[in-house]
Design an enzyme around this catalytic site. Structure first.
Site, PDB file in Angstrom:
ATOM      1  N   CYS A  48       5.642   4.892   9.215  1.00 50.21           N
ATOM      2  CA  CYS A  48       6.250   4.137   8.108  1.00 50.21           C
ATOM      3  C   CYS A  48       7.737   4.397   7.902  1.00 50.21           C
ATOM      4  O   CYS A  48       8.541   3.480   8.041  1.00 50.21           O
ATOM      5  CB  CYS A  48       5.483   4.415   6.823  1.00 50.21           C
ATOM      6  SG  CYS A  48       3.814   3.749   6.857  1.00 50.21           S
ATOM      7  N   GLY A  77      13.408  19.985   7.452  1.00 51.50           N
ATOM      8  CA  GLY A  77      12.554  20.152   8.627  1.00 51.50           C
ATOM      9  C   GLY A  77      13.228  19.646   9.878  1.00 51.50           C
ATOM     10  O   GLY A  77      14.466  19.695  10.004  1.00 51.50           O
ATOM     11  N   LYS A  97       7.940  -1.644  -2.191  1.00 47.63           N
ATOM     12  CA  LYS A  97       7.407  -0.765  -1.136  1.00 47.63           C
ATOM     13  C   LYS A  97       8.539  -0.123  -0.324  1.00 47.63           C
ATOM     14  O   LYS A  97       8.550   1.084  -0.073  1.00 47.63           O
ATOM     15  CB  LYS A  97       6.479  -1.579  -0.231  1.00 47.63           C
ATOM     16  CG  LYS A  97       5.994  -0.849   1.001  1.00 47.63           C
ATOM     17  CD  LYS A  97       5.128   0.349   0.665  1.00 47.63           C
ATOM     18  CE  LYS A  97       4.930   1.219   1.892  1.00 47.63           C
ATOM     19  NZ  LYS A  97       4.180   2.432   1.610  1.00 47.63           N
ATOM     20  N   GLU A 141       0.837  -1.200   0.000  1.00 51.74           N
ATOM     21  CA  GLU A 141       0.000   0.000   0.000  1.00 51.74           C
ATOM     22  C   GLU A 141       0.873   1.252   0.000  1.00 51.74           C
ATOM     23  O   GLU A 141       1.823   1.351   0.760  1.00 51.74           O
ATOM     24  CB  GLU A 141      -0.908  -0.018   1.245  1.00 51.74           C
ATOM     25  CG  GLU A 141      -1.864   1.140   1.332  1.00 51.74           C
ATOM     26  CD  GLU A 141      -2.657   1.323   0.037  1.00 51.74           C
ATOM     27  OE1 GLU A 141      -3.367   0.385  -0.362  1.00 51.74           O
ATOM     28  OE2 GLU A 141      -2.549   2.396  -0.588  1.00 51.74           O
TER      29      GLU A 141
HETATM   30  P1  NAD Z   1      -2.412   0.040  12.541  1.00 54.34           P
HETATM   31  O1  NAD Z   1      -1.551  -0.267  13.693  1.00 54.34           O
HETATM   32  O2  NAD Z   1      -3.108   1.357  12.447  1.00 54.34           O
HETATM   33  O3  NAD Z   1      -3.534  -1.088  12.401  1.00 54.34           O
HETATM   34  C1  NAD Z   1      -3.314  -2.453  12.533  1.00 54.34           C
HETATM   35  C2  NAD Z   1      -4.615  -3.090  13.029  1.00 54.34           C
HETATM   36  O4  NAD Z   1      -4.487  -4.504  12.936  1.00 54.34           O
HETATM   37  C3  NAD Z   1      -4.946  -2.780  14.487  1.00 54.34           C
HETATM   38  O5  NAD Z   1      -6.251  -2.244  14.581  1.00 54.34           O
HETATM   39  C4  NAD Z   1      -4.827  -4.151  15.185  1.00 54.34           C
HETATM   40  O6  NAD Z   1      -5.738  -4.317  16.260  1.00 54.34           O
HETATM   41  C5  NAD Z   1      -5.155  -5.081  14.038  1.00 54.34           C
HETATM   42  N1  NAD Z   1      -4.679  -6.466  14.201  1.00 54.34           N
HETATM   43  C6  NAD Z   1      -3.501  -6.926  14.668  1.00 54.34           C
HETATM   44  N2  NAD Z   1      -3.466  -8.267  14.625  1.00 54.34           N
HETATM   45  C7  NAD Z   1      -4.648  -8.688  14.109  1.00 54.34           C
HETATM   46  C8  NAD Z   1      -5.211  -9.959  13.818  1.00 54.34           C
HETATM   47  N3  NAD Z   1      -4.530 -11.089  14.023  1.00 54.34           N
HETATM   48  N4  NAD Z   1      -6.452 -10.000  13.302  1.00 54.34           N
HETATM   49  C9  NAD Z   1      -7.166  -8.882  13.079  1.00 54.34           C
HETATM   50  N5  NAD Z   1      -6.674  -7.640  13.343  1.00 54.34           N
HETATM   51  C10 NAD Z   1      -5.432  -7.541  13.850  1.00 54.34           C
HETATM   52  O7  NAD Z   1      -1.487  -0.176  11.261  1.00 54.34           O
HETATM   53  P2  NAD Z   1      -1.490   0.621   9.867  1.00 54.34           P
HETATM   54  O8  NAD Z   1      -0.904   1.975  10.037  1.00 54.34           O
HETATM   55  O9  NAD Z   1      -2.814   0.465   9.233  1.00 54.34           O
HETATM   56  O10 NAD Z   1      -0.415  -0.250   9.072  1.00 54.34           O
HETATM   57  C11 NAD Z   1      -0.674  -1.578   8.677  1.00 54.34           C
HETATM   58  C12 NAD Z   1       0.413  -2.021   7.719  1.00 54.34           C
HETATM   59  O11 NAD Z   1       0.375  -1.207   6.531  1.00 54.34           O
HETATM   60  C13 NAD Z   1       1.830  -1.880   8.252  1.00 54.34           C
HETATM   61  O12 NAD Z   1       2.620  -2.924   7.752  1.00 54.34           O
HETATM   62  C14 NAD Z   1       2.306  -0.557   7.671  1.00 54.34           C
HETATM   63  O13 NAD Z   1       3.699  -0.502   7.536  1.00 54.34           O
HETATM   64  C15 NAD Z   1       1.639  -0.584   6.326  1.00 54.34           C
HETATM   65  N6  NAD Z   1       1.405   0.754   5.752  1.00 54.34           N
HETATM   66  C16 NAD Z   1       0.957   1.765   6.542  1.00 54.34           C
HETATM   67  C17 NAD Z   1       0.712   3.008   5.979  1.00 54.34           C
HETATM   68  C18 NAD Z   1       0.234   4.157   6.827  1.00 54.34           C
HETATM   69  O14 NAD Z   1       0.297   5.299   6.359  1.00 54.34           O
HETATM   70  N7  NAD Z   1      -0.239   3.926   8.040  1.00 54.34           N
HETATM   71  C19 NAD Z   1       0.903   3.218   4.611  1.00 54.34           C
HETATM   72  C20 NAD Z   1       1.327   2.143   3.835  1.00 54.34           C
HETATM   73  C21 NAD Z   1       1.575   0.911   4.414  1.00 54.34           C
END
Ligand code: NAD
Length: 434
Positions: free
Chosen positions: A262, A255, A206, A150
């Site tokens: 991330c 900055g 990524k 993503e």
């Molecule tokens: P987050 O911490 O906001 O959300 C993760 C969610 O997964 C939590 O709500 C948690 O309770 C849930 N979870 C954990 N284990 C679980 C399970 N076994 N079953 C069901 N739910 C479960 O994380 P995020 O920021 O959404 O990031 C998720 C992934 O996407 C990461 O690998 C991150 O690096 C990647 N990513 C994040 C972004 C961003 O901007 N936040 C952008 C691109 C990629």
């Protein structure tokens, strides 16, 4: 198409709501029952512009639902997206414990129809193979594994998902690619922007994207320290190079050091991948180090702006989130800068339009929390801009001057006009400029 999304964080919820908006039937799963209850009640548990409307619309039309029951959610799903967190382990490598657990739970729920399990989480090269072996250990049902990293930006995530620059699809199974293409058909009306590749290359893509962007920032931060020393204005330099189409103007803003959920962790994970593979990524190693230095350097410059000592001084910190338009405070530079200033003896009043509660939950009453920017500045010896929220970009300097004890501004994002600030009676400090 029936789709299950495991994890309802910033990525999972945007993914689930986005796919349901294209007409798919989506079940979003989270292990956090409080979060799921909130979502069932129509509440989005974090700040992301446009997301509550997207969720509400699709829930109302019966295409989007929420549960804690992974087995039920994946039983009839054609696609299962894993969007759980992959935080840093203590040694900087990616902690895959959430992903392993999710893969196991998904495996146990698979139905007799062919299912494609897709990692949306950012995961080190080889994780797709790991998911494959975990799932195979726990099911006899037919499945394939794919990677669909993503690239959304928090603060503009809905737009990024609905109108992506590109969609990377990685799998060694053509059936998986075909199914993913079908799911994304809704966003490809203006032209096919998919990049199809093998699983491992998709995983690396990524990290490569984040590392490239972070490198630009660290390069500019390091150059800004040189500019300070040599009496140059980094803003002039930035514009001077950004107009070269080979360079381009984006991600060249110096900055206080980058933060967020991330860049820091992904850079550390890529560093770890290089070290483990025996191919040390020297540029990435340097970027991580330069970023740590920038945060410390910023804090030291704030102390210098306070006259060389922070003892007994009052500092207003404007902006606490790691960037504007989000309430995400993971690795927010404000946290480290606050810790440094506190240790140096300062008293701090912070203000953020959205993220103050999250900061308070993490650092508590180490600082006071002001209801608005001007309240934070009352009696301050320096007003420090850390996060350039729109409402903080053009303050009323005359009003501010009447509130502060000492007229010192520290512009950690170079968004204020130094001349205007000086004309209002302030001493102005920016990044990489006099
Ligand atoms: P987050 O911490 O906001 O959300 C993760 C969610 O997964 C939590 O709500 C948690 O309770 C849930 N979870 C954990 N284990 C679980 C399970 N076994 N079953 C069901 N739910 C479960 O994380 P995020 O920021 O959404 O990031 C998720 C992934 O996407 C990461 O690998 C991150 O690096 C990647 N990513 C994040 C972004 C961003 O901007 N936040 C952008 C691109 C990629």
């Amino acid at each position: 198409m029936h789709i299950a999304v495991i994890g309802t964080g910033y990525v999972g919820l945007v993914t689930g709501a986005g796919f349901s908006d294209f007409g798919n039937t989506v079940t979003c799963v989270d292990i956090d029952p409080v979060r799921v209850e909130k979502l069932k009640g129509g509440e989005v548990p974090f700040f992301e512009p446009g997301l509550p409307e997207l969720v509400k619309r699709n829930v109302a039309q019966g295409r989007l639902s929420f549960t804690t029951d992974t087995l039920a959610a994946v039983k009839d799903a054609a696609l299962v997206f894993l969007a759980v967190g992959t935080p840093s382990a203590a040694d900087g490598s990616a902690d895959l414990s959430y992903l392993r657990a999710a893969a196991q739970q998904v495996a146990k729920g698979l139905g007799p129809n062919f299912t494609v399990i897709v990692t949306k989480s950012t995961v080190p090269v080889g994780t797709g193979d790991l998911v494959k072996s975990i799932v195979a250990e726990h099911t006899k049902q037919p499945f394939a594994v794919a990677s669909n990293p993503e690239f959304l930006k928090e603060g503009d995530a809905v737009n990024d998902f609905l109108k992506p620059d590109r969609v990377v699809l990685g799998s060694d199974d053509p059936r998986a690619i075909e199914r993913l293409r079908e799911a994304y058909r809704g966003v490809m009306r203006t032209g096919d922007r998919t990049h199809v590749m093998d699983l491992r290359s998709a995983e690396l893509t990524k990290y490569a994207a984040n590392a490239m962007l972070a490198t630009r920032i660290s390069f500019m931060n390091e150059l800004s320290r040189l500019a300070e020393k040599l009496g140059c204005d980094i803003e002039k330099v930035r514009k001077g190079i950004g107009s070269d189409p080979r360079i381009g103007p984006k991600f060249l803003f110096p900055g206080v050091g980058f933060g967020g959920s991330c860049f820091p962790k992904d850079l550390r994970a890529l560093r770890d991948m290089g070290r483990s593979a025996g191919v040390v990524q020297g540029v990435v190693e340097a970027v991580v180090e330069a970023n740590e230095k920038q945060k410390v350097h910023t804090a030291q410059r704030i102390v210098a702006a306070l006259g060389g000592s922070a003892a007994g001084k009052r500092v207003a910190i404007w902006g606490l989130a790691f960037k504007p338009e989000t309430d995400d405070i993971r690795e927010a530079p404000a946290i480290e800068i606050i810790a440094h200033l506190k240790q140096a003896g300062a008293t701090i009043a912070g203000y953020d339009p959205i993220a103050a509660e999250n900061i308070k939950a993490q650092i508590g009453d180490v600082i006071t929390y002001a209801p608005n920017a001007y309240a934070a500045a009352e009696g301050a010896d320096a007003v420090v801009l850390i996060t350039e929220w729109h409402e903080l970009r053009h303050p009323d300097f005359a009003k501010l001057k009447k509130l502060v004890r000492t007229p010192v501004l520290f512009d950690g994002r170079n968004v204020w006009d130094p001349e205007e600030a000086r004309a209002a009676g302030f001493t102005y400090h920016g990044i990489g400029r006099a």
